[in-house]
Structures are given as structure tokens and as C-alpha cells.
Write a protein that holds these residues in place. Structure first.
Motif, mmCIF file in Angstrom:
data_model
loop_
_atom_site.group_PDB
_atom_site.id
_atom_site.type_symbol
_atom_site.label_atom_id
_atom_site.label_comp_id
_atom_site.label_asym_id
_atom_site.label_seq_id
_atom_site.Cartn_x
_atom_site.Cartn_y
_atom_site.Cartn_z
ATOM 1 N N ARG A 3 2.854 17.446 6.696
ATOM 2 C CA ARG A 3 4.045 17.718 5.886
ATOM 3 C C ARG A 3 4.944 16.487 5.806
ATOM 4 N NH1 ARG A 3 5.921 23.888 7.276
ATOM 5 N NH2 ARG A 3 4.022 24.855 6.493
ATOM 6 N N GLN A 4 5.067 15.766 6.904
ATOM 7 C CA GLN A 4 5.869 14.546 6.906
ATOM 8 C C GLN A 4 5.249 13.492 5.992
ATOM 9 O OE1 GLN A 4 5.947 13.723 11.100
ATOM 10 N NE2 GLN A 4 7.983 14.636 11.349
ATOM 11 N N SER A 5 3.921 13.379 6.029
ATOM 12 C CA SER A 5 3.234 12.423 5.159
ATOM 13 C C SER A 5 3.418 12.789 3.694
ATOM 14 C CB SER A 5 1.731 12.383 5.479
ATOM 15 O OG SER A 5 1.519 11.872 6.760
ATOM 16 N N GLU A 6 3.309 14.078 3.368
ATOM 17 C CA GLU A 6 3.496 14.518 1.986
ATOM 18 C C GLU A 6 4.936 14.280 1.531
ATOM 19 O OE1 GLU A 6 2.078 18.508 1.425
ATOM 20 O OE2 GLU A 6 0.047 17.963 2.032
ATOM 21 N N ALA A 7 5.879 14.545 2.408
ATOM 22 C CA ALA A 7 7.287 14.320 2.073
ATOM 23 C C ALA A 7 7.543 12.828 1.849
ATOM 24 C CB ALA A 7 8.195 14.868 3.168
ATOM 25 N N ALA A 8 6.967 11.988 2.691
ATOM 26 C CA ALA A 8 7.137 10.538 2.534
ATOM 27 C C ALA A 8 6.513 10.067 1.226
ATOM 28 C CB ALA A 8 6.511 9.799 3.715
ATOM 29 N N ARG A 10 6.127 11.789 -1.544
ATOM 30 C CA ARG A 10 6.963 12.236 -2.667
ATOM 31 C C ARG A 10 8.206 11.356 -2.824
ATOM 32 N NH1 ARG A 10 5.545 17.508 -4.675
ATOM 33 N NH2 ARG A 10 3.838 18.330 -3.437
ATOM 34 N N ILE A 11 8.790 10.947 -1.732
ATOM 35 C CA ILE A 11 9.967 10.066 -1.794
ATOM 36 C C ILE A 11 9.577 8.720 -2.397
ATOM 37 C CG2 ILE A 11 11.593 8.740 -0.387
ATOM 38 C CD1 ILE A 11 11.677 11.227 1.496
ATOM 39 N N ILE A 12 8.478 8.155 -1.931
ATOM 40 C CA ILE A 12 8.014 6.859 -2.445
ATOM 41 C C ILE A 12 7.628 6.980 -3.911
ATOM 42 C CG2 ILE A 12 6.178 5.128 -2.269
ATOM 43 C CD1 ILE A 12 6.211 5.765 0.812
ATOM 44 N N ALA A 13 6.898 8.032 -4.269
ATOM 45 C CA ALA A 13 6.462 8.217 -5.655
ATOM 46 C C ALA A 13 7.654 8.378 -6.588
ATOM 47 C CB ALA A 13 5.536 9.432 -5.757
#
Length: 117
Positions: A3-8, A10-13
Motif C-alpha cells: 500500500r505504501q508503494s502504491e501510494a508513493a 500515485r504521488i510521483i505519477a
């Protein structure tokens, strides 16, 4: 951790000065950045699945879709140029590159596509 990787991601994208999206192995959209919706004028519903293909110039789509399908099968990188229709109806050229994301269970899980003009 996932979940942390997916959240990161999305922020970068969302921060990237490009149109970014993620497709499933069959090429169905599973994520677009807000920049895509702003640029094309598509709604989430319109862009979902294979709806994103509708924004391509018809001549380009006739060439790009078979290429995309081949890359989905083989797992090779997908790159080139295509005209995408802007929200005001004008077609603009974009350079694109898709990189397959591999998993241990399947040859190609998803491809990340990054477009810019």
C-alpha cells in the motif's frame, strides 16, 4: 508495504509533467493520472477498460492497437508516437513508452505507460 508503494507511485505519477497510466495485462486501464482526464476531457468511466483508445487519431489507432496487442503478448517494451485528441478536439502528437511490469506468477502483469509531448 504494498500500500505504501502504491501510494508513493500515485504521488510521483500525479507530480510528473506527463500523461501517466497503468493497464492490466490485457490492456484494460486500471489507473490514470488526473492530467489524462484534464487533457482528454474523458471521464473515468469513458477512459476505463479500452476507452482510452478512443482518444487516438483513427489512422494512428489502426497501427498502434495491433502493436500494443503484440507487446502485451510478448512483454516487449512499447514505444512510438501517436496523436491523442485534446479536450477541445485538437489532435496533438505524443511520444510514448510502455514498460511491462513482470511478476513471478505471470510473464507480464501490467504495463506502465508514460506519455509526453
Amino acid at each position: 508495504m504494498r500500500r505504501q508503494s502504491e501510494a508513493a507511485f500515485r504521488i510521483i505519477a500525479q507530480a510528473a509533467p506527463a500523461l501517466v497510466w497503468v493497464c492490466s495485462a490485457p490492456g484494460e486501464n486500471i489507473y490514470f493520472t488526473q492530467r489524462w482526464y484534464d487533457y482528454t476531457g474523458q471521464t473515468e468511466e469513458q477512459a476505463s477498460g479500452h476507452g482510452w483508445i478512443m482518444t487516438m487519431h483513427p489512422i494512428d489507432a489502426a497501427q498502434i492497437v495491433p502493436y500494443w496487442q503484440r507487446c502485451q503478448r510478448t512483454g516487449e517494451s512499447y514505444k512510438g508516437e501517436v496523436r491523442y485528441q485534446r479536450h477541445d478536439g485538437v489532435y496533438r502528437w505524443h511520444t510514448f513508452r510502455a514498460l511491462p511490469r513482470r511478476s513471478q506468477r505471470s510473464r507480464t502483469n501490467r504495463g506502465l505507460v508514460r506519455l509526453k509531448h
